[in-house]
Design a protein around this motif. Structure first.
Motif, PDB file in Angstrom:
ATOM      1  N   ILE A   1       1.882   4.952  -2.652  1.00  0.00           N
ATOM      2  CA  ILE A   1       1.732   5.748  -3.864  1.00  0.00           C
ATOM      3  C   ILE A   1       3.082   5.924  -4.551  1.00  0.00           C
ATOM      4  O   ILE A   1       3.170   6.499  -5.639  1.00  0.00           O
ATOM      5  CB  ILE A   1       1.100   7.123  -3.532  1.00  0.00           C
ATOM      6  CG1 ILE A   1       0.604   7.832  -4.805  1.00  0.00           C
ATOM      7  CG2 ILE A   1       2.074   7.990  -2.764  1.00  0.00           C
ATOM      8  CD1 ILE A   1      -0.523   7.154  -5.519  1.00  0.00           C
TER       9      ILE A   1
ATOM     10  N   HIS B   1       0.842  -1.193   0.000  1.00  0.00           N
ATOM     11  CA  HIS B   1       0.000   0.000   0.000  1.00  0.00           C
ATOM     12  C   HIS B   1       0.882   1.251   0.000  1.00  0.00           C
ATOM     13  O   HIS B   1       1.342   1.707   1.047  1.00  0.00           O
ATOM     14  CB  HIS B   1      -0.934  -0.021   1.211  1.00  0.00           C
ATOM     15  CG  HIS B   1      -1.739  -1.290   1.290  1.00  0.00           C
ATOM     16  ND1 HIS B   1      -1.994  -1.937   2.478  1.00  0.00           N
ATOM     17  CD2 HIS B   1      -2.306  -2.048   0.320  1.00  0.00           C
ATOM     18  CE1 HIS B   1      -2.720  -3.032   2.243  1.00  0.00           C
ATOM     19  NE2 HIS B   1      -2.903  -3.111   0.933  1.00  0.00           N
TER      20      HIS B   1
ATOM     21  N   TYR C   1     -11.012  -5.740  -8.279  1.00  0.00           N
ATOM     22  CA  TYR C   1      -9.574  -5.823  -8.518  1.00  0.00           C
ATOM     23  C   TYR C   1      -9.250  -6.407  -9.885  1.00  0.00           C
ATOM     24  O   TYR C   1      -8.105  -6.427 -10.299  1.00  0.00           O
ATOM     25  CB  TYR C   1      -8.899  -6.653  -7.437  1.00  0.00           C
ATOM     26  CG  TYR C   1      -8.912  -5.981  -6.056  1.00  0.00           C
ATOM     27  CD1 TYR C   1      -7.823  -5.222  -5.634  1.00  0.00           C
ATOM     28  CD2 TYR C   1     -10.002  -6.105  -5.208  1.00  0.00           C
ATOM     29  CE1 TYR C   1      -7.831  -4.614  -4.394  1.00  0.00           C
ATOM     30  CE2 TYR C   1     -10.026  -5.477  -3.963  1.00  0.00           C
ATOM     31  CZ  TYR C   1      -8.933  -4.736  -3.554  1.00  0.00           C
ATOM     32  OH  TYR C   1      -8.942  -4.124  -2.331  1.00  0.00           O
TER      33      TYR C   1
ATOM     34  N   LYS D   1       0.945   6.187  -9.265  1.00  0.00           N
ATOM     35  CA  LYS D   1      -0.507   6.205  -9.431  1.00  0.00           C
ATOM     36  C   LYS D   1      -0.998   5.008 -10.247  1.00  0.00           C
ATOM     37  O   LYS D   1      -2.192   4.686 -10.228  1.00  0.00           O
ATOM     38  CB  LYS D   1      -0.941   7.489 -10.134  1.00  0.00           C
ATOM     39  CG  LYS D   1      -0.603   8.764  -9.386  1.00  0.00           C
ATOM     40  CD  LYS D   1      -0.972   9.988 -10.220  1.00  0.00           C
ATOM     41  CE  LYS D   1      -0.571  11.275  -9.528  1.00  0.00           C
ATOM     42  NZ  LYS D   1      -0.856  12.467 -10.377  1.00  0.00           N
TER      43      LYS D   1
ATOM     44  N   LYS E   1      -8.671  -1.638  -8.524  1.00  0.00           N
ATOM     45  CA  LYS E   1      -7.988  -1.266  -7.285  1.00  0.00           C
ATOM     46  C   LYS E   1      -6.598  -1.901  -7.216  1.00  0.00           C
ATOM     47  O   LYS E   1      -6.392  -3.039  -7.633  1.00  0.00           O
ATOM     48  CB  LYS E   1      -8.835  -1.683  -6.077  1.00  0.00           C
ATOM     49  CG  LYS E   1     -10.174  -0.978  -6.010  1.00  0.00           C
ATOM     50  CD  LYS E   1     -11.041  -1.477  -4.868  1.00  0.00           C
ATOM     51  CE  LYS E   1     -10.544  -0.979  -3.533  1.00  0.00           C
ATOM     52  NZ  LYS E   1     -11.508  -1.277  -2.441  1.00  0.00           N
ATOM     53  N   HIS E   2      -5.658  -1.148  -6.672  1.00  0.00           N
ATOM     54  CA  HIS E   2      -4.280  -1.623  -6.547  1.00  0.00           C
ATOM     55  C   HIS E   2      -3.533  -0.742  -5.551  1.00  0.00           C
ATOM     56  O   HIS E   2      -3.959   0.376  -5.243  1.00  0.00           O
ATOM     57  CB  HIS E   2      -3.565  -1.585  -7.899  1.00  0.00           C
ATOM     58  CG  HIS E   2      -3.547  -0.220  -8.530  1.00  0.00           C
ATOM     59  ND1 HIS E   2      -2.783   0.823  -8.057  1.00  0.00           N
ATOM     60  CD2 HIS E   2      -4.231   0.289  -9.580  1.00  0.00           C
ATOM     61  CE1 HIS E   2      -2.968   1.899  -8.801  1.00  0.00           C
ATOM     62  NE2 HIS E   2      -3.865   1.607  -9.729  1.00  0.00           N
ATOM     63  N   THR E   3      -2.426  -1.203  -5.074  1.00  0.00           N
ATOM     64  CA  THR E   3      -1.493  -0.501  -4.186  1.00  0.00           C
ATOM     65  C   THR E   3      -2.207   0.474  -3.248  1.00  0.00           C
ATOM     66  O   THR E   3      -2.845   0.050  -2.299  1.00  0.00           O
ATOM     67  CB  THR E   3      -0.396   0.217  -5.009  1.00  0.00           C
ATOM     68  OG1 THR E   3      -0.989   1.053  -6.032  1.00  0.00           O
ATOM     69  CG2 THR E   3       0.520  -0.787  -5.675  1.00  0.00           C
ATOM     70  N   TRP E   4      -2.153   1.757  -3.537  1.00  0.00           N
ATOM     71  CA  TRP E   4      -2.680   2.773  -2.623  1.00  0.00           C
ATOM     72  C   TRP E   4      -4.196   2.700  -2.446  1.00  0.00           C
ATOM     73  O   TRP E   4      -4.732   3.181  -1.450  1.00  0.00           O
ATOM     74  CB  TRP E   4      -2.291   4.173  -3.101  1.00  0.00           C
ATOM     75  CG  TRP E   4      -2.633   4.453  -4.543  1.00  0.00           C
ATOM     76  CD1 TRP E   4      -1.830   4.234  -5.613  1.00  0.00           C
ATOM     77  CD2 TRP E   4      -3.851   4.986  -5.051  1.00  0.00           C
ATOM     78  NE1 TRP E   4      -2.474   4.597  -6.779  1.00  0.00           N
ATOM     79  CE2 TRP E   4      -3.709   5.064  -6.464  1.00  0.00           C
ATOM     80  CE3 TRP E   4      -5.054   5.409  -4.474  1.00  0.00           C
ATOM     81  CZ2 TRP E   4      -4.729   5.542  -7.285  1.00  0.00           C
ATOM     82  CZ3 TRP E   4      -6.054   5.888  -5.291  1.00  0.00           C
ATOM     83  CH2 TRP E   4      -5.895   5.952  -6.683  1.00  0.00           C
ATOM     84  N   SER E   5      -4.920   2.079  -3.386  1.00  0.00           N
ATOM     85  CA  SER E   5      -6.377   1.956  -3.242  1.00  0.00           C
ATOM     86  C   SER E   5      -6.804   0.555  -2.796  1.00  0.00           C
ATOM     87  O   SER E   5      -7.992   0.296  -2.598  1.00  0.00           O
ATOM     88  CB  SER E   5      -7.072   2.293  -4.564  1.00  0.00           C
ATOM     89  OG  SER E   5      -6.697   1.383  -5.591  1.00  0.00           O
ATOM     90  N   SER E   6      -5.845  -0.356  -2.634  1.00  0.00           N
ATOM     91  CA  SER E   6      -6.168  -1.739  -2.265  1.00  0.00           C
ATOM     92  C   SER E   6      -6.505  -1.864  -0.787  1.00  0.00           C
ATOM     93  O   SER E   6      -5.860  -1.253   0.066  1.00  0.00           O
ATOM     94  CB  SER E   6      -4.985  -2.649  -2.597  1.00  0.00           C
ATOM     95  OG  SER E   6      -5.219  -3.969  -2.124  1.00  0.00           O
ATOM     96  N   ASP E   7      -7.520  -2.684  -0.498  1.00  0.00           N
ATOM     97  CA  ASP E   7      -7.889  -2.990   0.885  1.00  0.00           C
ATOM     98  C   ASP E   7      -7.367  -4.358   1.306  1.00  0.00           C
ATOM     99  O   ASP E   7      -7.628  -4.805   2.429  1.00  0.00           O
ATOM    100  CB  ASP E   7      -9.416  -2.978   1.037  1.00  0.00           C
ATOM    101  CG  ASP E   7     -10.021  -1.628   0.690  1.00  0.00           C
ATOM    102  OD1 ASP E   7      -9.468  -0.614   1.151  1.00  0.00           O
ATOM    103  OD2 ASP E   7     -11.012  -1.590  -0.053  1.00  0.00           O
TER     104      ASP E   7
END
Length: 324
Positions: free
Chosen positions: A111, A109, A324, A148, A201-207
């Motif tokens: 950016i 997680h 995802y 991003k 969704k990925h990295t900074w937006s992944s839960d």
């Protein structure tokens, strides 16, 4: 302009490989060169960034394990959280690079840019591709906006999304492709030139997070002659199963009949496809299964494992696959 600080985690692979002869492109041993040697071989790196290296492991990527994935994700997260690091490069063998990239895309997680690279020719080869790939990976990781786009692979002057990319050729340098989705862009004049951005969704937006241990999931490849007993054996001890299906994720009728009681007992079945493109979506004939959308079977397995670490509810797992 102040140089970016790039941290390189080395995992071995062909980029660190050696052969006895300069014209031997297939009979080499992977993971023979240290991170210090890799960095020393490309002095031009210092023109673009302040680079620090760490030998995480030094293996042929065919020997990558889920335990190493979990450790690598934790290490990448630790490095990404440091204020004195602007971007991360991971050198890695190409055989499983797309899987490692996607695992990190879901579980790290940040950016900040995370870039994987490697080579198709060993370091000892005539016209070795590793040095330029490493240089361009560092150049890409030095571009802040790249974060991003999630985890990317930079090889052969091409920038690929971890979700879309796969290895398509056994030996040629132009091996990584994005199927119908295409690449994100190209490396030109020392920086990435990008033309599209992943929306999932990925990295900074992944839960999703890396658990202490990944749930046991197997992949079944559908073919003429696959039997119900074959599938039952593969499903033993597993909590999830990915079917690399025929056409639109189809399977032999006998296999489907064998899976239904296993699903009633809690086995989560994901339908993917062995076709070279397209999506697998819901159809009434396979009610109760989860669909992989456009994910390859090997990436569907990764997402299923991470989903199962959070929930065993099929509807929630399908929602994860949709996001995802």
């Amino acid at each position: 302009m102040e140089k970016k600080k790039i941290y390189v985690l080395a995992c071995g692979g062909t980029i660190a490989g050696r052969a006895a002869l300069a014209d031997d492109l297939t009979g080499y041993a992977a993971g023979q060169t240290s991170i210090d040697e890799l960095l020393e071989a490309v002095p031009q790196l210092a023109d673009y960034a302040d680079v620090q290296g760490e030998q995480f492991c030094n293996i042929d990527s065919s020997d990558m394990t889920e335990a190493l994935w979990l450790s690598l994700a934790n290490r990448v997260q630790e490095v990404a959280d440091r204020e004195d690091v602007d971007g991360i490069v991971i050198t890695h063998g190409t055989d499983t690079m797309e899987e490692t990239a996607y695992f990190l895309d879901l579980t790290v997680h940040t950016i900040k840019p995370v870039v994987l690279t490697g080579s198709m020719r060993p370091a000892t080869a005539i016209s070795a591709d590793g040095p330029l790939n490493l240089l361009e990976a560092v150049q890409a990781a030095s571009w802040p906006d790249l974060g991003k786009y999630g985890v990317v692979i930079v090889m052969n002057s091409t920038v690929h999304s971890a979700r879309f990319v796969e290895k398509t050729d056994t030996t040629h340098a132009d091996t990584f492709k994005g199927r119908q989705m295409g690449c994100l862009g190209y490396m030109q004049d020392g920086r990435p030139r990008l033309y599209q951005q992943p929306l999932r969704k990925h990295t900074w937006s992944s839960d999703l997070a890396a658990p202490k241990e990944l749930p046991a999931v197997a992949i079944v490849y559908a073919y003429v002659g696959l039997t119900a007993d074959d599938v039952r054996r593969l499903a033993q001890g597993k909590v999830g199963l990915v079917i690399t299906g025929l056409g639109h994720g189809k399977m032999p009728e006998s296999v489907w009949h064998a899976l239904q009681p296993l699903m009633e007992q809690g086995l989560v079945v994901v339908r993917a496809a062995r076709a070279l493109g397209g999506m697998v979506t819901q159809v009434p004939a396979y009610d109760g299964t989860v669909t992989a959308d456009s994910l390859t079977p090997q990436k569907a397995k990764i997402l299923l494992q991470l989903a199962l670490a959070h929930t065993t509810d099929r509807e929630k797992i399908q929602a994860i696959f949709d996001a995802y």
